[in-house]
Write a protein that holds these residues in place. Structure first.
Motif, PDB file in Angstrom:
ATOM      1  N   ARG A 146       0.846  -1.189   0.000  1.00 52.39           N
ATOM      2  CA  ARG A 146       0.000   0.000   0.000  1.00 52.39           C
ATOM      3  C   ARG A 146       0.882   1.240   0.000  1.00 52.39           C
ATOM      4  O   ARG A 146       1.847   1.323   0.763  1.00 52.39           O
ATOM      5  CB  ARG A 146      -0.918   0.018   1.223  1.00 52.39           C
ATOM      6  CG  ARG A 146      -2.046   1.042   1.088  1.00 52.39           C
ATOM      7  CD  ARG A 146      -2.946   1.079   2.295  1.00 52.39           C
ATOM      8  NE  ARG A 146      -4.149   1.844   2.032  1.00 52.39           N
ATOM      9  CZ  ARG A 146      -4.209   3.164   1.956  1.00 52.39           C
ATOM     10  NH1 ARG A 146      -3.098   3.876   2.110  1.00 52.39           N
ATOM     11  NH2 ARG A 146      -5.347   3.779   1.702  1.00 52.39           N
ATOM     12  N   ILE A 147       0.562   2.185  -0.868  1.00 51.91           N
ATOM     13  CA  ILE A 147       1.358   3.406  -0.952  1.00 51.91           C
ATOM     14  C   ILE A 147       1.281   4.138   0.385  1.00 51.91           C
ATOM     15  O   ILE A 147       0.191   4.390   0.914  1.00 51.91           O
ATOM     16  CB  ILE A 147       0.852   4.312  -2.089  1.00 51.91           C
ATOM     17  CG1 ILE A 147       0.826   3.540  -3.401  1.00 51.91           C
ATOM     18  CG2 ILE A 147       1.730   5.555  -2.211  1.00 51.91           C
ATOM     19  CD1 ILE A 147       2.134   2.894  -3.766  1.00 51.91           C
ATOM     20  N   GLY A 148       2.434   4.481   0.923  1.00 48.55           N
ATOM     21  CA  GLY A 148       2.484   5.142   2.215  1.00 48.55           C
ATOM     22  C   GLY A 148       2.921   4.220   3.334  1.00 48.55           C
ATOM     23  O   GLY A 148       3.096   4.668   4.477  1.00 48.55           O
ATOM     24  N   TYR A 161       3.857  10.529 -10.815  1.00 48.63           N
ATOM     25  CA  TYR A 161       2.423  10.543 -11.125  1.00 48.63           C
ATOM     26  C   TYR A 161       1.631   9.730 -10.103  1.00 48.63           C
ATOM     27  O   TYR A 161       0.695   9.001 -10.444  1.00 48.63           O
ATOM     28  CB  TYR A 161       2.180  10.014 -12.542  1.00 48.63           C
ATOM     29  CG  TYR A 161       2.833  10.843 -13.617  1.00 48.63           C
ATOM     30  CD1 TYR A 161       2.158  11.925 -14.198  1.00 48.63           C
ATOM     31  CD2 TYR A 161       4.131  10.585 -14.037  1.00 48.63           C
ATOM     32  CE1 TYR A 161       2.765  12.698 -15.174  1.00 48.63           C
ATOM     33  CE2 TYR A 161       4.745  11.354 -15.013  1.00 48.63           C
ATOM     34  CZ  TYR A 161       4.056  12.416 -15.573  1.00 48.63           C
ATOM     35  OH  TYR A 161       4.666  13.192 -16.532  1.00 48.63           O
ATOM     36  N   VAL A 162       1.981   9.898  -8.837  1.00 48.65           N
ATOM     37  CA  VAL A 162       1.344   9.156  -7.751  1.00 48.65           C
ATOM     38  C   VAL A 162       0.546  10.072  -6.819  1.00 48.65           C
ATOM     39  O   VAL A 162      -0.527   9.697  -6.338  1.00 48.65           O
ATOM     40  CB  VAL A 162       2.407   8.384  -6.937  1.00 48.65           C
ATOM     41  CG1 VAL A 162       1.806   7.775  -5.675  1.00 48.65           C
ATOM     42  CG2 VAL A 162       3.049   7.293  -7.785  1.00 48.65           C
ATOM     43  N   LEU A 163       1.048  11.269  -6.549  1.00 39.62           N
ATOM     44  CA  LEU A 163       0.464  12.103  -5.495  1.00 39.62           C
ATOM     45  C   LEU A 163      -0.998  12.441  -5.754  1.00 39.62           C
ATOM     46  O   LEU A 163      -1.777  12.566  -4.806  1.00 39.62           O
ATOM     47  CB  LEU A 163       1.286  13.388  -5.331  1.00 39.62           C
ATOM     48  CG  LEU A 163       2.736  13.191  -4.885  1.00 39.62           C
ATOM     49  CD1 LEU A 163       3.401  14.550  -4.662  1.00 39.62           C
ATOM     50  CD2 LEU A 163       2.837  12.340  -3.633  1.00 39.62           C
ATOM     51  N   ALA A 173       1.990  12.303   4.297  1.00 41.98           N
ATOM     52  CA  ALA A 173       2.645  11.181   4.972  1.00 41.98           C
ATOM     53  C   ALA A 173       3.639  10.492   4.052  1.00 41.98           C
ATOM     54  O   ALA A 173       4.738  10.108   4.481  1.00 41.98           O
ATOM     55  CB  ALA A 173       1.590  10.186   5.469  1.00 41.98           C
ATOM     56  N   LEU A 174       3.276  10.338   2.776  1.00 39.26           N
ATOM     57  CA  LEU A 174       4.174   9.684   1.832  1.00 39.26           C
ATOM     58  C   LEU A 174       5.440  10.503   1.627  1.00 39.26           C
ATOM     59  O   LEU A 174       6.555   9.964   1.661  1.00 39.26           O
ATOM     60  CB  LEU A 174       3.468   9.462   0.499  1.00 39.26           C
ATOM     61  CG  LEU A 174       4.351   8.905  -0.626  1.00 39.26           C
ATOM     62  CD1 LEU A 174       4.968   7.575  -0.231  1.00 39.26           C
ATOM     63  CD2 LEU A 174       3.564   8.779  -1.926  1.00 39.26           C
ATOM     64  N   VAL A 175       5.300  11.799   1.414  1.00 37.91           N
ATOM     65  CA  VAL A 175       6.483  12.637   1.178  1.00 37.91           C
ATOM     66  C   VAL A 175       7.395  12.620   2.397  1.00 37.91           C
ATOM     67  O   VAL A 175       8.628  12.533   2.270  1.00 37.91           O
ATOM     68  CB  VAL A 175       6.062  14.068   0.806  1.00 37.91           C
ATOM     69  CG1 VAL A 175       7.283  14.990   0.733  1.00 37.91           C
ATOM     70  CG2 VAL A 175       5.328  14.078  -0.529  1.00 37.91           C
TER      71      VAL A 175
END
Length: 326
Positions: A146-148, A161-163, A173-175
Motif C-alpha cells: 500500500r502506498i504510504g 504521477y502518484v500524489l 505522509a508519503l512525502v
C-alpha cells in the motif's frame, strides 16, 4: 538495443511485443475509463488498475510519456550531481515500472524495488522487465504494498504521477516517509496548475525535512511564481509507436508530455545557476530566455549575436535546460 541500458526504443518494442493481440476496442475502452479516473477530482483509495486489460491499456497509454518525463528529471539530477551513482532505487507507486526503466537507463546497475498496490500492474511490469534487455530491470524486485507503508532506506526514491491518487493527508505522509528513507527524492506530477501545486507542497516538505533542492530550482527559497497566476512545468518529447497512436487515438508521430517535478538530496549538489522555464523564443539576431535564477527570481534574458558563443548556446537551448551552459 543496448543490452545494459534500456532506451525509449527498447520500451516501445517491449510494449508492442507484450501487447500484441490486445483487441483495439477493448484497449480504447480501458483507456477512456482510465482517463476519466485520472482526471477526476476525488483521490482514490483503491487501485485504479484492476485487471490485465486495464494494465495493458495503461502501459500503452502512459509508460512512454512517464519514461521520458522521469528521464528528463534524472538528466537534471545528473547535471547537479555528476559523480553520484545510486546503488539502490525504490520506485514508489511504480506500477508497470516506467520510472524504473528511466533509472536503469541513467545508471548501470542500481538494485531496484518497485512498490505498488496493484498486483496486475506489477505482474505486467515483471513481464516487460524480462524482455527489456537490462540486467538491472530483470533483477528488480516487484512488491505489492500500500502506498504510504513504511519504507526501507534507499539511495534513490522515485514518486512519479502518484500524489494525485492520494488524499492530502496521505500525500503528506508519503512525502515525509520518502524524505526519511531516501538520500535522493525525485517527485514528478502532471504539468498542470494542480500538479505544480502538489510538487510545491512536496518541495516544501522535503526542504523542511533537511533535503536540498537539486533541480529544477536554482535555490531552496520560496518559488518566485505567484500562485494562481502561473505554474512551473516542463516538456518532454515522446515518440509514438503505431500501438501508442492506436490506443491514444492520435495520428502524429510524437507528442509533448508536460510535467512538473522536484529533485532533492541529502548530500551536496551543484544546482543550475539559472533554469530555462519556457520554450526559448528565437528572433532575428536574438534569443529571448525566460529564466528562474538563484538571486534575482524570475527574469527575461535577451541574448544577441553580440554575445558570440553565448548566443550560439542560446539558439541551442531547450526548455528546462540549465543556464548558462557549462
Amino acid at each position: 538495443m543496448n543490452a545494459t541500458l534500456p532506451t525509449a526504443e527498447a520500451l516501445r518494442a517491449a510494449l508492442a511485443a507484450l501487447l500484441d493481440g490486445l483487441p483495439p476496442t477493448q484497449a480504447q475502452q480501458a483507456v477512456d475509463r482510465l482517463i476519466a479516473s485520472y482526471r477526476g477530482t476525488t483521490p482514490t483509495d483503491a487501485p485504479i488498475l484492476r485487471n490485465r486489460s486495464d494494465v495493458a491499456a495503461y502501459a500503452a497509454y502512459r509508460m512512454p510519456a512517464t519514461f521520458e518525463a522521469v528521464r528528463a528529471c534524472l538528466a537534471a539530477l545528473r547535471e547537479a550531481a555528476p559523480d553520484w551513482t545510486p546503488a539502490t532505487h525504490t520506485d514508489i507507486g511504480g506500477g508497470t515500472g516506467a520510472a524504473s526503466w528511466a533509472v536503469a537507463g541513467a545508471w548501470d546497475g542500481p538494485r531496484t524495488t518497485v512498490l505498488d498496490w496493484s498486483e496486475p500492474a506489477l505482474a505486467l511490469g515483471r513481464e516487460l522487465a524480462e524482455v527489456s534487455g537490462s540486467p538491472a530491470l530483470r533483477s528488480a524486485t516487484w512488491e505489492r504494498a500500500r502506498i504510504g507503508a513504511a519504507l526501507e532506506p534507499t539511495d534513490l526514491a522515485t514518486v512519479s504521477y502518484v500524489l494525485k491518487e492520494l488524499t492530502p493527508a496521505d500525500r503528506a505522509a508519503l512525502v515525509e516517509a520518502v524524505a526519511g528513507a531516501a538520500q535522493t527524492v525525485v517527485i514528478v506530477e502532471p504539468g498542470t496548475p494542480d500538479g505544480y501545486d502538489r510538487v510545491i507542497e512536496a518541495r516544501d516538505r522535503l526542504i523542511a525535512a533537511g533535503l536540498s533542492v537539486a533541480a529544477p530550482c536554482p535555490h531552496d527559497d520560496t518559488c518566485p511564481i505567484e500562485r494562481g497566476t502561473d505554474w512551473c512545468h516542463f516538456s518532454a518529447r515522446v515518440s509514438r509507436s503505431s500501438l501508442h497512436r492506436q490506443v491514444k487515438g492520435g495520428s502524429l508521430s510524437h507528442e509533448d508530455e508536460k510535467f512538473s517535478y522536484v529533485v532533492a538530496t541529502r548530500f551536496p549538489v551543484a544546482p543550475a545557476h539559472e533554469r530555462v522555464t519556457r520554450r526559448p523564443q528565437i528572433r532575428k539576431g536574438q534569443v529571448l530566455l525566460e529564466l528562474c535564477t538563484r538571486d534575482e527570481g524570475l527574469r527575461r534574458a535577451t541574448v544577441t549575436k553580440r554575445h558570440g558563443t553565448l548566443y550560439r548556446a542560446a539558439r541551442d537551448a531547450a526548455w528546462g535546460d540549465a543556464w548558462p551552459p557549462l
